[in-house]
Design an enzyme around this catalytic site. Structure first.
Site, mmCIF file in Angstrom:
data_model
loop_
_atom_site.group_PDB
_atom_site.id
_atom_site.type_symbol
_atom_site.label_atom_id
_atom_site.label_comp_id
_atom_site.label_asym_id
_atom_site.label_seq_id
_atom_site.Cartn_x
_atom_site.Cartn_y
_atom_site.Cartn_z
ATOM 1 N N ALA A 211 29.103 -9.792 35.253
ATOM 2 C CA ALA A 211 28.407 -10.961 34.707
ATOM 3 C C ALA A 211 29.378 -11.944 34.061
ATOM 4 O O ALA A 211 30.591 -11.709 33.990
ATOM 5 C CB ALA A 211 27.358 -10.508 33.705
ATOM 6 N N HIS A 212 28.808 -13.063 33.568
ATOM 7 C CA HIS A 212 29.617 -14.145 33.018
ATOM 8 C C HIS A 212 30.422 -13.713 31.803
ATOM 9 O O HIS A 212 29.974 -12.908 30.992
ATOM 10 C CB HIS A 212 28.726 -15.341 32.652
ATOM 11 C CG HIS A 212 27.650 -15.017 31.652
ATOM 12 N ND1 HIS A 212 27.786 -15.281 30.323
ATOM 13 C CD2 HIS A 212 26.433 -14.439 31.799
ATOM 14 C CE1 HIS A 212 26.698 -14.895 29.679
ATOM 15 N NE2 HIS A 212 25.865 -14.371 30.558
ATOM 16 N N ASN A 213 31.647 -14.227 31.717
ATOM 17 C CA ASN A 213 32.561 -14.004 30.591
ATOM 18 C C ASN A 213 33.016 -12.565 30.434
ATOM 19 O O ASN A 213 33.539 -12.186 29.379
ATOM 20 C CB ASN A 213 31.943 -14.494 29.270
ATOM 21 C CG ASN A 213 31.790 -15.996 29.222
ATOM 22 O OD1 ASN A 213 30.716 -16.522 29.566
ATOM 23 N ND2 ASN A 213 32.835 -16.708 28.844
ATOM 24 N N SER B 164 29.863 -10.807 28.889
ATOM 25 C CA SER B 164 30.884 -10.699 27.843
ATOM 26 C C SER B 164 31.342 -9.268 27.579
ATOM 27 O O SER B 164 31.887 -8.978 26.507
ATOM 28 C CB SER B 164 30.409 -11.349 26.530
ATOM 29 O OG SER B 164 30.158 -12.726 26.732
#
Length: 343
Positions: free
Chosen positions: A239-241, A259
Site C-alpha cells: 500500500a501507499h507510503n 505506511s
C-alpha cells in the site's frame, strides 16, 4: 549445448563422484529424471529418489550419506540448492535476448530509449520516460509519462508503470503487475468519501523482482519504496507510503497496509497481513497467514499466528484451544454442581 560433469563441477566449485565426462543438456526434477539431464537433491524428503532416478548427473550436498550405489554421476557441493540456482542463472543468461523496437510499439518522441533495448508490439512509452540500456519491455506494457527505468530491466507483458515512478537497474516485473496506482486514500464526508489525491511516486531500487499481478501503490506524498534485492511473489499488495527493506522476501498474497515499514532481510510467509503505520525489525521471520498488528520487538524475532505471537506461545495456545470443548463441558458440569450445593 552439452556440459560435462567436470565442467559443471569447475563452475560451481564441486567434487565429481563417478564419470567426469558424463554430459547433460537439460534440467529435470530428481523424481522425473531422464538421460542427459541434471537434477539436484537438497531436501532429505527426496533422498529415496536418488536410487531410481534416470538423470545423468545429480547435485548433492557434501554431507549426503548413501545407503547403496547409485546410477548417476554425483557432484558434491556445499549447498546443492544454491549450486543449481547458479546453473539455472547461467542457463538463463545463455538464452538470446530480444532487441529492437517493434513497429507496432507506441513511443513518445519525448522519451529517451537506451541502446540494445527491446520494445514489443503494442507497448506504450510516455512523454519524458527514460529507458536504460539493455532493458526489455514486452508487449502491452505501459510505461507512463516521466517514468525513469534503469539498465537491464525485464518488464513482462501487461505490466503498467504509472507516471513519475522510478525503476532501478536489473529489475524484473512479471506479467500483470501494477506499479504506482493510487494509494487507497479517502476522507469520509456527509456525502460519502472524498478522494485524497495521491501525488507521490513508487521507487523500486536495483535487483528487485516482482511477481505476477502484484500491486505497489504510489504514496500520498513522498515515496513508496522497495529497496534493493527485494523479492516479491505473485499477488502481493504493497500500500501507499510503505517501505520494504533490502533483501526482504515475501510469498504470495501478503498484504501491507499503508505506511508499514518492513526491515531488511525479513522473510514473510504467504497470506501474512500487516496493519498500517507499524515497523517490523530487520531479519524478522513472519509465518504464513500471520497477522502483525503492532511494532515488532527486535531483530531476528519469529512470529506466527493471528494476532502475531512467539511460536512457543502460539503452540501452547493451540494446545489449549483443542481442549476448549472438553473444558467447556467440565465448566458447565461444575456450575451445575455448585447450583445443587447452593440449594
Amino acid at each position: 549445448m552439452e556440459f560435462t560433469a567436470r565442467q559443471i563441477a569447475e563452475f560451481i566449485g564441486g567434487r565429481v563422484e563417478g564419470d567426469e565426462n558424463a554430459a547433460v543438456c537439460t534440467f529435470a526434477k530428481i523424481e522425473e529424471g531422464r538421460e542427459g539431464a541434471i537434477s539436484f537433491l537438497s531436501n532429505p524428503k527426496y533422498t529415496h529418489y536418488i536410487y531410481d532416478t534416470q538423470s545423468t548427473i545429480v547435485l548433492v550436498n557434501d554431507d549426503l550419506q548413501l545407503e547403496k550405489e547409485v546410477k548417476p554421476t554425483l557432484i558434491r557441493v556445499k549447498n546443492a540448492y544454491e549450486a543449481v540456482a547458479r546453473l539455472l542463472q547461467l542457463y538463463e543468461s545463455m538464452k538470446p535476448r530480444k532487441t529492437g523496437i517493434d513497429p507496432l510499439a507506441s513511443i513518445s518522441p519525448k522519451a529517451q530509449i537506451g541502446t540494445d533495448v527491446y520494445v514489443g508490439p503494442f507497448a506504450v512509452i510516455g512523454d519524458g520516460a527514460v529507458v536504460g540500456n539493455g532493458t526489455q519491455i514486452y508487449p502491452h506494457v505501459v510505461v507512463g509519462d516521466g517514468v525513469k527505468m534503469g539498465e537491464g530491466c525485464l518488464i513482462y507483458p501487461n505490466v503498467t508503470i504509472y507516471q513519475g515512478c522510478q525503476i532501478g537497474n536489473k529489475v524484473t516485473i512479471h506479467a500483470g503487475s501494477v506499479i504506482g496506482a493510487d494509494g487507497f486514500g479517502f476522507a469520509p464526508s456527509q456525502e460519502g468519501y472524498d478522494k485524497i489525491p495521491q501525488i507521490g511516486i513508487v521507487i523500486i531500487e536495483d535487483n528487485v523482482e516482482i511477481g505476477a499481478n502484484t500491486c505497489v501503490d504510489r504514496s500520498t506524498m513522498g515515496q513508496t519504496i522497495i529497496h534493493k534485492g527485494v523479492k516479491l511473489d505473485n499477488l502481493i499488495q504493497v500500500a501507499h507510503n510503505c517501505e520494504v527493506g533490502e533483501n526482504t522476501v515475501m510469498s504470495a498474497q501478503v498484504g501491507l497496509a499503508g505506511s508499514t515499514k518492513i526491515g531488511a532481510w525479513c522473510m514473510v510467509g504467504g497470506q501474512a497481513g500487516f496493519a498500517g503505520h507499524i515497523q517490523v525489525a530487520d531479519k524478522t521471520f513472519v509465518g504464513a497467514q500471520c497477522g502483525v498488528i503492532s511494532n515488532t520487538k527486535g531483530q531476528g524475532e519469529q512470529l506466527i499466528g493471528s494476532p502475531a505471537m512467539d511460536p512457543k506461545v502460539f503452540f501452547k495456545s493451540m494446545a489449549v484451544m483443542k481442549k476448549l470443548p472438553e473444558m467447556y463441558r467440565e465448566l458447565a458440569q461444575l456450575k451445575r454442581e455448585i447450583e445443587e450445593l447452593k440449594k
